[in-house]
Design a protein around this motif. Structure first.
Motif, PDB file in Angstrom:
ATOM      1  N   GLN A  57     -27.166-120.990  20.093  1.00  0.00           N
ATOM      2  CA  GLN A  57     -27.001-121.110  18.638  1.00  0.00           C
ATOM      3  C   GLN A  57     -27.343-122.508  18.141  1.00  0.00           C
ATOM      4  OE1 GLN A  57     -22.950-119.975  17.914  1.00  0.00           O
ATOM      5  NE2 GLN A  57     -23.295-117.855  18.500  1.00  0.00           N
ATOM      6  N   SER A  58     -27.204-123.501  19.008  1.00  0.00           N
ATOM      7  CA  SER A  58     -27.445-124.892  18.618  1.00  0.00           C
ATOM      8  C   SER A  58     -28.875-125.355  18.906  1.00  0.00           C
ATOM      9  CB  SER A  58     -26.460-125.809  19.353  1.00  0.00           C
ATOM     10  OG  SER A  58     -25.139-125.491  19.003  1.00  0.00           O
ATOM     11  N   GLY A  59     -29.731-124.454  19.393  1.00  0.00           N
ATOM     12  CA  GLY A  59     -31.129-124.797  19.602  1.00  0.00           C
ATOM     13  C   GLY A  59     -31.440-125.405  20.956  1.00  0.00           C
ATOM     14  N   PHE A  60     -30.625-125.063  21.956  1.00  0.00           N
ATOM     15  CA  PHE A  60     -30.858-125.563  23.311  1.00  0.00           C
ATOM     16  C   PHE A  60     -31.235-124.413  24.233  1.00  0.00           C
ATOM     17  CE2 PHE A  60     -28.131-128.788  21.465  1.00  0.00           C
ATOM     18  CZ  PHE A  60     -28.798-129.955  21.829  1.00  0.00           C
ATOM     19  N   ALA A  61     -32.122-124.713  25.162  1.00  0.00           N
ATOM     20  CA  ALA A  61     -32.476-123.780  26.223  1.00  0.00           C
ATOM     21  C   ALA A  61     -31.706-124.212  27.463  1.00  0.00           C
ATOM     22  CB  ALA A  61     -33.972-123.828  26.488  1.00  0.00           C
ATOM     23  N   TYR A  62     -31.435-123.266  28.347  1.00  0.00           N
ATOM     24  CA  TYR A  62     -30.651-123.610  29.530  1.00  0.00           C
ATOM     25  C   TYR A  62     -31.004-122.694  30.694  1.00  0.00           C
ATOM     26  CZ  TYR A  62     -27.945-119.545  28.152  1.00  0.00           C
ATOM     27  OH  TYR A  62     -27.581-118.266  27.801  1.00  0.00           O
ATOM     28  N   ASP A  63     -30.651-123.194  31.864  1.00  0.00           N
ATOM     29  CA  ASP A  63     -30.715-122.416  33.093  1.00  0.00           C
ATOM     30  C   ASP A  63     -29.377-122.638  33.773  1.00  0.00           C
ATOM     31  OD1 ASP A  63     -31.607-120.931  35.322  1.00  0.00           O
ATOM     32  OD2 ASP A  63     -32.235-122.755  36.327  1.00  0.00           O
ATOM     33  N   ALA A  64     -28.603-121.592  33.961  1.00  0.00           N
ATOM     34  CA  ALA A  64     -27.286-121.700  34.590  1.00  0.00           C
ATOM     35  C   ALA A  64     -27.293-120.922  35.895  1.00  0.00           C
ATOM     36  CB  ALA A  64     -26.209-121.154  33.655  1.00  0.00           C
ATOM     37  N   GLN A  65     -26.832-121.580  36.939  1.00  0.00           N
ATOM     38  CA  GLN A  65     -26.774-120.951  38.256  1.00  0.00           C
ATOM     39  C   GLN A  65     -25.393-121.171  38.860  1.00  0.00           C
ATOM     40  OE1 GLN A  65     -29.929-122.671  40.546  1.00  0.00           O
ATOM     41  NE2 GLN A  65     -31.517-121.927  39.180  1.00  0.00           N
ATOM     42  N   ALA A  66     -24.815-120.108  39.408  1.00  0.00           N
ATOM     43  CA  ALA A  66     -23.540-120.230  40.110  1.00  0.00           C
ATOM     44  C   ALA A  66     -23.774-120.977  41.413  1.00  0.00           C
ATOM     45  CB  ALA A  66     -22.940-118.853  40.374  1.00  0.00           C
ATOM     46  N   ALA A  67     -22.814-121.805  41.780  1.00  0.00           N
ATOM     47  CA  ALA A  67     -22.874-122.553  43.034  1.00  0.00           C
ATOM     48  C   ALA A  67     -21.537-122.378  43.748  1.00  0.00           C
ATOM     49  CB  ALA A  67     -23.154-124.023  42.754  1.00  0.00           C
ATOM     50  N   GLY A  68     -21.515-122.720  45.019  1.00  0.00           N
ATOM     51  CA  GLY A  68     -20.292-122.555  45.803  1.00  0.00           C
ATOM     52  C   GLY A  68     -19.123-123.346  45.262  1.00  0.00           C
ATOM     53  N   ASP A  69     -19.405-124.484  44.629  1.00  0.00           N
ATOM     54  CA  ASP A  69     -18.327-125.328  44.115  1.00  0.00           C
ATOM     55  C   ASP A  69     -18.278-125.319  42.587  1.00  0.00           C
ATOM     56  OD1 ASP A  69     -20.697-126.653  43.736  1.00  0.00           O
ATOM     57  OD2 ASP A  69     -19.951-128.602  44.389  1.00  0.00           O
ATOM     58  N   GLY A  70     -18.801-124.276  41.957  1.00  0.00           N
ATOM     59  CA  GLY A  70     -18.787-124.168  40.504  1.00  0.00           C
ATOM     60  C   GLY A  70     -20.106-123.627  40.001  1.00  0.00           C
ATOM     61  N   ALA A  71     -20.754-124.400  39.137  1.00  0.00           N
ATOM     62  CA  ALA A  71     -22.036-123.981  38.580  1.00  0.00           C
ATOM     63  C   ALA A  71     -22.897-125.199  38.312  1.00  0.00           C
ATOM     64  CB  ALA A  71     -21.832-123.189  37.300  1.00  0.00           C
ATOM     65  N   ARG A  72     -24.169-124.941  38.240  1.00  0.00           N
ATOM     66  CA  ARG A  72     -25.163-125.964  37.906  1.00  0.00           C
ATOM     67  C   ARG A  72     -25.847-125.505  36.631  1.00  0.00           C
ATOM     68  NH1 ARG A  72     -30.425-127.439  41.516  1.00  0.00           N
ATOM     69  NH2 ARG A  72     -31.709-127.116  39.702  1.00  0.00           N
ATOM     70  N   LEU A  73     -25.869-126.358  35.638  1.00  0.00           N
ATOM     71  CA  LEU A  73     -26.397-126.009  34.330  1.00  0.00           C
ATOM     72  C   LEU A  73     -27.405-127.067  33.918  1.00  0.00           C
ATOM     73  CD1 LEU A  73     -26.086-124.194  31.770  1.00  0.00           C
ATOM     74  CD2 LEU A  73     -24.247-125.718  31.078  1.00  0.00           C
ATOM     75  N   VAL A  74     -28.653-126.642  33.664  1.00  0.00           N
ATOM     76  CA  VAL A  74     -29.690-127.542  33.166  1.00  0.00           C
ATOM     77  C   VAL A  74     -29.928-127.169  31.713  1.00  0.00           C
ATOM     78  CG1 VAL A  74     -32.057-128.357  33.425  1.00  0.00           C
ATOM     79  CG2 VAL A  74     -30.739-127.688  35.448  1.00  0.00           C
ATOM     80  N   ILE A  75     -29.884-128.175  30.842  1.00  0.00           N
ATOM     81  CA  ILE A  75     -29.996-127.938  29.399  1.00  0.00           C
ATOM     82  C   ILE A  75     -31.072-128.860  28.827  1.00  0.00           C
ATOM     83  CG2 ILE A  75     -28.765-127.916  27.199  1.00  0.00           C
ATOM     84  CD1 ILE A  75     -26.139-127.947  28.884  1.00  0.00           C
ATOM     85  N   CYS A  76     -31.853-128.336  27.886  1.00  0.00           N
ATOM     86  CA  CYS A  76     -32.816-129.151  27.153  1.00  0.00           C
ATOM     87  C   CYS A  76     -32.965-128.552  25.752  1.00  0.00           C
ATOM     88  CB  CYS A  76     -34.158-129.207  27.867  1.00  0.00           C
ATOM     89  SG  CYS A  76     -34.998-127.617  27.998  1.00  0.00           S
ATOM     90  N   HIS A  77     -33.664-129.260  24.901  1.00  0.00           N
ATOM     91  CA  HIS A  77     -33.951-128.709  23.571  1.00  0.00           C
ATOM     92  C   HIS A  77     -34.827-127.470  23.737  1.00  0.00           C
ATOM     93  CE1 HIS A  77     -32.350-131.904  20.972  1.00  0.00           C
ATOM     94  NE2 HIS A  77     -32.622-132.697  21.998  1.00  0.00           N
TER      95      HIS A  77
END
Length: 90
Positions: A57-77
């Motif tokens: 909704q805020s105009g960001f693209a992302y890639d979210a992946q589950a990891a063994g110790d949580g998650a990894r999230l890459v965000i950009c415009h």
């Protein structure tokens, strides 16, 4: 012409030791300062389901992946969506 993905500045937030809602709050605060051509790599203690619609909704693209110790999230415009697939520094 090269098919290489351009290099982008990556900002790292390691939030794995924080309780909710602090990881989401810190990510949102950092996104206010994210410049075009930059990415944010956030390591979170859990898969950030509540955050994902807010990003879109805020105009960001992302890639979210589950990891063994949580998650990894890459965000950009959203206009820099092509940077999601660029390699991250080690």
């Amino acid at each position: 012409m090269s098919d290489a993905i351009p290099h982008a500045t990556v900002h790292l937030l390691d939030l794995r030791d924080l309780p909710p809602p602090q990881p989401m709050e810190r990510i949102l605060a950092r996104l206010d300062r994210l410049q075009p051509g930059e990415r944010l790599l956030a390591l979170t203690p859990f898969y950030p389901v509540p955050l994902l619609p807010l990003l879109a909704q805020s105009g960001f693209a992302y890639d979210a992946q589950a990891a063994g110790d949580g998650a990894r999230l890459v965000i950009c415009h959203d206009t820099d969506r092509h940077l999601l697939g660029a390699p991250l520094p080690p």
